[in-house]
Design an enzyme around this catalytic site. Sequence first.
Site, short mmCIF file in Angstrom:
data_model
loop_
_atom_site.label_atom_id
_atom_site.label_comp_id
_atom_site.label_asym_id
_atom_site.label_seq_id
_atom_site.Cartn_x
_atom_site.Cartn_y
_atom_site.Cartn_z
N PRO A 36 -10.60 -3.05 -3.68
CA PRO A 36 -11.60 -4.16 -3.93
C PRO A 36 -12.85 -4.33 -2.71
CG PRO A 36 -9.87 -5.13 -2.90
CD PRO A 36 -9.36 -3.70 -3.03
N GLY A 37 -12.57 -3.51 -1.78
CA GLY A 37 -13.81 -3.54 -0.95
C GLY A 37 -13.59 -4.03 0.56
N GLY A 38 -12.40 -4.28 0.96
CA GLY A 38 -12.20 -4.96 2.13
C GLY A 38 -12.51 -3.74 3.26
N ASP A 59 -15.40 4.41 -6.45
CA ASP A 59 -14.13 4.11 -7.25
C ASP A 59 -14.22 4.31 -8.73
OD1 ASP A 59 -11.51 2.18 -6.25
OD2 ASP A 59 -12.00 1.91 -8.52
N CYS A 79 -0.86 2.39 0.86
CA CYS A 79 -0.08 1.19 1.25
C CYS A 79 1.43 1.55 0.53
CB CYS A 79 -0.59 -0.07 0.54
SG CYS A 79 -1.20 0.15 -1.22
#
Length: 449
Positions: A272-274, A291, A389
């Site tokens: 999401p862009g973090g 993405d 992750c």
Amino acid sequence: MSKTVSTSSPQSLPLWQLLSGCADAVAAVRQGQSLTDALAARKTAERPGVQALSFAVLRRLGTAQALRLRLVPKAPQPWVDGLLLSALALACGPEYNAHTLVDQAVEAAKRRAKPASGLVNAVLRRFLREQATLLAELDDDPVAHFNHPAWWIKRLQKDWPEHWQAILMANQEQPPMTLRANLRHGRTAAYRIRLSEAGLLTNLTTASVDSPDQPQPIVLPHGVPVQRLPGFDQGDVSVQDAAAQIAAPLLVYAGGHKLPAGARVLDACAAPGGKTAHLLELADLDVTALDADPERLARVNDTLQRLGLKARTVAADASQPQSWWDGQAFDAILLDAPCSASGIVRRHPDVRWLRRETDIAALAHTQDAILNALWPLLKPGGHLLYCTCSVFKMEGQDRIDAFLQRTPDAQAHPAPGHLLPVVEYLDPAGRDRGDGFFYALLSKSPLGS
């Protein structure tokens, strides 16, 4: 811990209504839908309360499923089953008085599936009468005990023989809310003071070094709506797990030298862009955020807009560069590869029930394909940071070992490797080190070497 007797949520919605929504969410997850999507379908007023119940239920779903199987061997229709599972899971926890919970579950059934209300009442009251015996029968059931699928437990036992139980127990905990101060807007220590003044942080102890290449995550004792964070709308702070905050500095300062202004950087699988935003907070870079999902890519644009940052966003498949690459090599590449998300289960308790054992090998194949496709896009002397992750070695060190064997011009550099969300992996100050993650830093041999 004493159990509350309230039948209403903080939003003053009756418990039966929240249980009804929770039953929908649990049924959706068991049919393969993500909890995020299931919650998005709820009315706004219901969402916080249903989410809280759903998180608690999914963290005890192994126990609840084993109990329901003993009490009702033949599964009822999905919503009724979801209601029974929700009530049984919550009855095993501290949230509600058990008798109140049963009454409210029966009320939910009467309002939604009245013919099944007698079954719900009989099953739950039998559980209250025989609770000790029923729970004792589950002692030898690892899925009921650890609340993870059997294959997941076995994989952790193989990968982490000394830590597997600690990982499983850590997944049951509520994670902290972790923040990243925007260093373009001020020092981390200064933002901690703002949090203290807002009544959101009591411990102002911080490291003496506030350097961009040494992230200093801010851990709040309790989660709060982002609108309560000072300066959130102005881009002064972002919510990002401590382990995820390692990525941007590791790449920007790879090799002991900061990427120069204007360096071309690819953030593959950026949503999401973090991490995209963190890269741009640390240096003046020419970033392409890629993405495959246009809807998720929109979140990258929203994040950048809030923070006042700019990047080129492209909706495309990272493994197919011929469809989007302009032919100019990148100075650095960040590959946060698609993975099982097995390292973020404490934040997304549905993940363990959505994944299948066969998914891991398929994901490893995808990770290899993206690595192979992106490597030629990196300049000689440039760095690629691979991360997932995940706590599964097949998605981490195994992938990098295989890549190094088949890629003669790739060299590994010091990197964190596998990070586990367990006590043994706390940082030196004793703080939560973050979610389960894997990091590998690679460089491409210079021309002629």
